[in-house]
Scaffold this motif. Structure first.
Motif, mmCIF file in Angstrom:
data_model
loop_
_atom_site.group_PDB
_atom_site.id
_atom_site.type_symbol
_atom_site.label_atom_id
_atom_site.label_comp_id
_atom_site.label_asym_id
_atom_site.label_seq_id
_atom_site.Cartn_x
_atom_site.Cartn_y
_atom_site.Cartn_z
ATOM 1 N N UNK A 237 11.021 -7.475 -0.068
ATOM 2 C CA UNK A 237 10.717 -7.543 1.373
ATOM 3 C C UNK A 237 10.823 -6.193 2.085
ATOM 4 N N UNK A 238 10.776 -5.114 1.312
ATOM 5 C CA UNK A 238 10.728 -3.774 1.936
ATOM 6 C C UNK A 238 9.316 -3.554 2.472
ATOM 7 N N UNK A 239 9.095 -3.847 3.704
ATOM 8 C CA UNK A 239 7.712 -3.828 4.223
ATOM 9 C C UNK A 239 7.373 -2.474 4.822
ATOM 10 N N UNK A 240 7.383 -1.458 3.989
ATOM 11 C CA UNK A 240 7.117 -0.122 4.547
ATOM 12 C C UNK A 240 5.647 0.234 4.593
ATOM 13 N N UNK A 241 4.837 -0.527 3.887
ATOM 14 C CA UNK A 241 3.411 -0.257 3.778
ATOM 15 C C UNK A 241 3.143 1.166 3.290
ATOM 16 N N UNK A 242 3.944 1.571 2.326
ATOM 17 C CA UNK A 242 3.760 2.907 1.767
ATOM 18 C C UNK A 242 2.811 2.834 0.572
ATOM 19 N N UNK A 243 1.782 3.670 0.603
ATOM 20 C CA UNK A 243 0.783 3.658 -0.466
ATOM 21 C C UNK A 243 0.390 5.094 -0.772
ATOM 22 N N UNK A 244 0.337 5.442 -2.055
ATOM 23 C CA UNK A 244 -0.061 6.802 -2.431
ATOM 24 C C UNK A 244 -1.584 6.932 -2.490
ATOM 25 N N UNK A 245 -2.223 5.853 -2.954
ATOM 26 C CA UNK A 245 -3.672 5.943 -3.203
ATOM 27 C C UNK A 245 -4.456 4.889 -2.438
ATOM 28 N N UNK A 246 -5.754 4.851 -2.692
ATOM 29 C CA UNK A 246 -6.651 4.011 -1.892
ATOM 30 C C UNK A 246 -6.390 2.516 -1.997
ATOM 31 N N UNK A 247 -6.664 1.842 -0.881
ATOM 32 C CA UNK A 247 -6.736 0.392 -0.861
ATOM 33 C C UNK A 247 -8.200 0.042 -1.131
ATOM 34 N N UNK A 248 -8.494 -0.491 -2.308
ATOM 35 C CA UNK A 248 -9.904 -0.694 -2.681
ATOM 36 C C UNK A 248 -10.457 -2.028 -2.176
ATOM 37 N N UNK B 79 -1.453 0.599 -8.332
ATOM 38 C CA UNK B 79 -0.216 1.129 -7.742
ATOM 39 C C UNK B 79 0.657 -0.042 -7.297
ATOM 40 N N UNK B 80 1.904 -0.011 -7.731
ATOM 41 C CA UNK B 80 2.776 -1.129 -7.384
ATOM 42 C C UNK B 80 4.240 -0.724 -7.455
ATOM 43 N N UNK B 81 4.924 -0.961 -6.362
ATOM 44 C CA UNK B 81 6.367 -0.713 -6.234
ATOM 45 C C UNK B 81 6.822 -1.573 -5.058
ATOM 46 N N UNK C 153 -0.707 -7.620 -15.124
ATOM 47 C CA UNK C 153 -0.557 -6.559 -14.121
ATOM 48 C C UNK C 153 0.199 -5.389 -14.746
ATOM 49 N N UNK C 154 -0.351 -4.202 -14.542
ATOM 50 C CA UNK C 154 0.311 -2.981 -15.013
ATOM 51 C C UNK C 154 0.549 -2.103 -13.787
ATOM 52 N N UNK C 155 1.818 -1.778 -13.544
ATOM 53 C CA UNK C 155 2.189 -1.046 -12.327
ATOM 54 C C UNK C 155 2.199 0.456 -12.583
ATOM 55 N N UNK C 156 1.328 1.194 -11.852
ATOM 56 C CA UNK C 156 1.430 2.661 -11.956
ATOM 57 C C UNK C 156 2.081 3.222 -10.697
ATOM 58 N N UNK C 157 2.529 4.452 -10.803
ATOM 59 C CA UNK C 157 3.332 5.083 -9.741
ATOM 60 C C UNK C 157 4.482 4.179 -9.300
ATOM 61 N N UNK C 158 5.212 3.593 -10.260
ATOM 62 C CA UNK C 158 6.306 2.679 -9.889
ATOM 63 C C UNK C 158 7.442 3.406 -9.180
ATOM 64 N N UNK C 159 7.459 4.736 -9.320
ATOM 65 C CA UNK C 159 8.559 5.512 -8.714
ATOM 66 C C UNK C 159 8.114 6.197 -7.423
ATOM 67 N N UNK C 160 6.962 5.812 -6.919
ATOM 68 C CA UNK C 160 6.419 6.329 -5.646
ATOM 69 C C UNK C 160 6.270 7.859 -5.657
ATOM 70 N N UNK C 161 6.116 8.418 -6.855
ATOM 71 C CA UNK C 161 6.077 9.882 -7.023
ATOM 72 C C UNK C 161 7.329 10.520 -6.421
ATOM 73 N N UNK C 162 8.391 9.783 -6.474
ATOM 74 C CA UNK C 162 9.677 10.318 -5.988
ATOM 75 C C UNK C 162 9.811 10.306 -4.476
ATOM 76 N N UNK C 163 8.760 9.873 -3.792
ATOM 77 C CA UNK C 163 8.759 10.013 -2.323
ATOM 78 C C UNK C 163 9.687 9.021 -1.620
ATOM 79 N N UNK C 164 10.001 7.909 -2.288
ATOM 80 C CA UNK C 164 10.817 6.889 -1.607
ATOM 81 C C UNK C 164 12.126 6.605 -2.352
#
Ligand code: 1BO
Length: 278
Positions: A263-274, A166-168, A189-200
């Motif tokens: 530098x958008x430091x929102x700490x928004x994450x859809x899925x787990x921090x492994x 997950x990367x955005x 690196x391959x970024x999934x959920x680049x659109x934050x599932x529309x949430x942001x």
């Protein structure tokens, strides 16, 4: 350095010499037959890389869509993933065969371990074997933290070609060490959920940068990934959005705006921090 020559056909060479399109089409959440039309549209629009997984429950429909599209196999880049319950040497070999037969293909371009769970090392042995047999053109991982990558780098001669996670911009500052580690070790690196599932997409900074370039927030997020040299796989079930998401090659984000996004430091994450997983 910004690559001004990017097009929908642009590819990046992986650490084993295989090339993957910079822009791909993600299918997570397009369950079962819901994936069929979107994959057809994506291929019509010009996407050539399709990302699926056993978990998504849509391999049969992704397979049908790619066959019905009549795009030749050599032009396509198909990714699928081994799910947690199929980790282990024998189970991974079996899961691979099942995915291949659902997709009705005789090889996969990229096979990934979906999450860094126990038995990942046994699965990797199976994947190396599949790779050496030519049944998969490249192998890699998803959602791996640095410690999981190090384990593979230390133990295996074949290192992952890709780490998909997950990367955005809203997660960039938290993933910076992982990003640097991958870049330093030739792991794409391959970024999934680049659109934050529309949430942001309503984030004021993203919106104002989008207005400045006369683009949508989604296009800004995709272009941001491309300018960071990530492979990016936006997903949508709507034809107009699938098209819009591919219209990201006629502008570039300035260095200043890239930094603003970084530098958008929102700490928004859809899925787990492994990184806390063993
Ligand atoms: C749980 C699925 C994450 C994206 O592949």
């Amino acid at each position: 350095m910004i690559n001004l020559e990017l097009t929908i056909n642009s590819k990046v060479e992986l650490n084993n010499g295989v090339s993957i399109p910079r822009l791909g089409f993600g299918t997570w959440k397009l369950k079962g037959e819901m994936a069929y039309n979107p994959v057809r549209w994506a291929l019509e629009i010009g996407y050539r890389s399709i990302d699926t997984a056993k978990l998504y429950g849509n391999e049969t429909y992704v397979g049908k869509a790619i066959h019905d599209s009549k795009v030749s196999r050599e032009q396509l880049f198909i990714t699928t993933k081994v799910w947690d319950s199929d980790l282990g040497y024998q189970k991974t070999l079996k899961a691979f065969d099942t995915s291949l037969s659902k997709l009705k293909l005789d090889y996969i371009d990229l096979y990934l371990i979906h999450w860094p769970r126990k038995l990942r090392n046994e699965s990797w042995k199976a994947m190396v074997e599949l790779y050496e047999q030519g049944r998969v053109k490249a192998i890699g991982v998803a959602n791996f933290a640095i410690k999981h990558l190090k384990e593979f780098l230390n133990k295996s001669e074949i290192i992952p070609a890709i780490n998909q996670f997950e990367l955005h911009p809203l997660l960039f500052s938290q993933q910076i060490k992982l990003i640097e580690f991958c870049k330093n070790n030739e792991i794409q690196i391959e970024a999934y959920s680049p659109l934050t599932h529309g949430k942001k997409l309503n984030n004021p900074k993203i919106k104002s940068i989008a207005q400045k370039y006369d683009k949508s927030p989604a296009q800004i997020l995709i272009r941001w990934s491309l300018q960071h040299d990530f492979v990016v796989i936006p997903k949508s079930g709507k034809k107009d959005h699938i098209k819009e998401n591919a219209e990201v090659f006629d502008f570039k984000i300035s260095e200043k705006d890239m930094k603003e996004l970084d530098s958008l430091k929102e700490r928004f994450r859809l899925l787990y921090n492994t990184s806390t997983w063993d």
